[in-house]
Design a protein around this motif. Structure first.
Motif, PDB file in Angstrom:
ATOM      1  N   TYR A 116      -0.532 -23.937  -9.578  1.00  0.00           N
ATOM      2  CA  TYR A 116      -1.221 -23.830 -10.872  1.00  0.00           C
ATOM      3  C   TYR A 116      -2.582 -23.031 -11.052  1.00  0.00           C
ATOM      4  O   TYR A 116      -3.207 -23.111 -10.029  1.00  0.00           O
ATOM      5  CB  TYR A 116      -1.433 -25.478 -11.432  1.00  0.00           C
ATOM      6  CG  TYR A 116      -0.277 -25.957 -12.049  1.00  0.00           C
ATOM      7  CD1 TYR A 116       1.066 -25.465 -12.330  1.00  0.00           C
ATOM      8  CD2 TYR A 116      -0.595 -27.477 -11.993  1.00  0.00           C
ATOM      9  CE1 TYR A 116       1.866 -26.173 -12.668  1.00  0.00           C
ATOM     10  CE2 TYR A 116       0.685 -28.088 -12.388  1.00  0.00           C
ATOM     11  CZ  TYR A 116       2.004 -27.595 -12.788  1.00  0.00           C
ATOM     12  OH  TYR A 116       2.989 -28.423 -13.017  1.00  0.00           O
ATOM     13  N   SER A 117      -3.058 -22.449 -11.996  1.00  0.00           N
ATOM     14  CA  SER A 117      -4.301 -22.035 -12.341  1.00  0.00           C
ATOM     15  C   SER A 117      -5.039 -23.361 -12.827  1.00  0.00           C
ATOM     16  O   SER A 117      -4.749 -24.437 -12.928  1.00  0.00           O
ATOM     17  CB  SER A 117      -4.170 -21.142 -13.496  1.00  0.00           C
ATOM     18  OG  SER A 117      -3.466 -19.939 -13.137  1.00  0.00           O
ATOM     19  N   ASP A 121      -2.264 -22.757 -18.330  1.00  0.00           N
ATOM     20  CA  ASP A 121      -2.101 -21.437 -18.866  1.00  0.00           C
ATOM     21  C   ASP A 121      -0.457 -21.505 -19.402  1.00  0.00           C
ATOM     22  O   ASP A 121       0.144 -22.386 -18.886  1.00  0.00           O
ATOM     23  CB  ASP A 121      -2.563 -20.254 -18.015  1.00  0.00           C
ATOM     24  CG  ASP A 121      -1.648 -20.289 -16.882  1.00  0.00           C
ATOM     25  OD1 ASP A 121      -0.854 -21.076 -16.667  1.00  0.00           O
ATOM     26  OD2 ASP A 121      -1.957 -19.427 -15.759  1.00  0.00           O
ATOM     27  N   GLN A 124       2.103 -21.793 -16.487  1.00  0.00           N
ATOM     28  CA  GLN A 124       2.470 -23.331 -16.193  1.00  0.00           C
ATOM     29  C   GLN A 124       3.159 -23.985 -17.304  1.00  0.00           C
ATOM     30  O   GLN A 124       4.425 -24.558 -17.116  1.00  0.00           O
ATOM     31  CB  GLN A 124       1.174 -24.134 -16.287  1.00  0.00           C
ATOM     32  CG  GLN A 124       1.233 -25.679 -15.939  1.00  0.00           C
ATOM     33  CD  GLN A 124       0.044 -26.297 -15.907  1.00  0.00           C
ATOM     34  OE1 GLN A 124      -0.868 -25.743 -15.260  1.00  0.00           O
ATOM     35  NE2 GLN A 124       0.059 -27.292 -16.007  1.00  0.00           N
TER      36      GLN A 124
END
Length: 321
Positions: A116-117, A121, A124
């Motif tokens: 994940y960031s 975002d 995801q």
């Protein structure tokens, strides 16, 4: 990933209620690299080769030898040599095999946070969440299933990518963490590209909520070394405490204060590595007024004490250039 059952649990008892006593407590990697791989030659004296349990991590099983059965929630799937099984986060699962028969496999276990960031975002929402949390199915030669038995070109490519992850973790060449993360993303692309999932339902346009959570995260990051309260957040963002906490956790999978402590510990690791300051000084500088609480929080996220962390990191000669 739990191996070798010590208690027989009938398949019909598996439900989706995330029974607390079945939650796995084993630590898979650490917060810097939440990944682990297990090579398993299961005990042929037990029918249960992976005991009934669940965990926050995503798991990919690759069957190398033998036939068995995967119970995933209330569903059951046949396994055979070559089968690939994607087990979503928090899904109860159990693997069985006939007593006396071999069932060998390797398990790739990683926390979704690895891919994940920091913000929720579009990658995801559209691609990773359906794989990690919804439990997708795949079209096989004869039916749709949660288990992949390679028959098409993309499925053989997927197996090659998973074997690449396996080999990189065992041999650990320089930069193996980067190689593994890249290969995990490639495997996710292969699976989501061939998965049966309602993309419109998987992606919910929530610009307001996402923007709100980003603003809260930026506020916590800017004030991590000060005392932050829920009353303060409520007043700053003009929303109720309940809505703030629910929204924040739905996007980040943490409460605001879990995230705040996570960010504080991340900052403390930088100071532990880059400075010679006393640990008590670093604790105060990163928002912890109590050294004992700092030590407990650090160990919860990093699975070691601050002193052990500082001693465990050995810089390569080239990294000082």
């Amino acid at each position: 990933m739990k191996n070798l059952s010590m208690k027989k649990i009938p398949a019909k008892s598996i439900t989706n209620n995330n029974t607390p006593q079945l939650r796995e407590t084993r630590i898979h990697g650490n917060s810097l690299f939440p990944f682990m791989l297990y090579d398993i030659q299961s005990d042929t004296t037990f029918p249960e080769r992976v005991n009934c349990h669940w965990h926050e991590e995503v798991e990919i099983l690759v069957i190398e030898r033998g036939n068995g059965r995967l119970y995933l929630g209330e569903e059951a799937f046949a396994l055979k040599t070559g089968s690939i099984c994607l087990i979503p986060s928090n899904a109860l699962h159990l693997v069985t095999c006939e007593i006396g028969e071999a069932l060998d496999f390797y398990a790739i276990v990683f926390h979704p946070d690895l891919l994940y960031s920091l913000g929720n975002d579009i990658i995801q929402q559209k691609f990773l969440d359906p794989l990690f949390h919804q439990g997708v199915q795949f079209s096989t030669l004869y039916e749709t299933s949660r288990v992949i038995n390679p028959a098409f070109a993309w499925e053989f490519t997927l197996r090659e990518v998973l074997d690449e992850i396996h080999d990189a973790f065992l041999t650990k060449p320089y930069g193996y963490e980067l190689l593994i993360k890249a290969a995990l993303l490639k495997s996710c692309h292969l699976m989501i590209s061939h998965a049966i999932v309602n993309q419109e339902e998987a992606y919910v346009d929530s610009d307001y909520r996402t923007g709100l959570i980003k603003s809260i995260m930026k506020y916590l990051q800017a004030n991590y070394n000060d005392t932050v309260t829920l009353d303060e957040l409520e007043k700053t963002f003009n929303i109720s405490k309940g809505y703030l906490c629910r929204s924040f956790k739905s996007v980040t999978h943490m409460t605001p204060f879990e995230y705040l402590n996570y960010f504080r510990i991340s900052k403390s690791t930088e100071l532990l590595l880059e400075t010679d300051r006393e640990i008590s000084q670093i604790a105060l500088q990163t928002g912890f007024n109590n050294i004992s609480y700092f030590n407990r929080t650090f160990q919860r996220f990093m699975h070691m004490t601050p002193r052990e962390f500082r001693r465990s990191v050995v810089r390569r000669p080239s990294e000082s250039l």
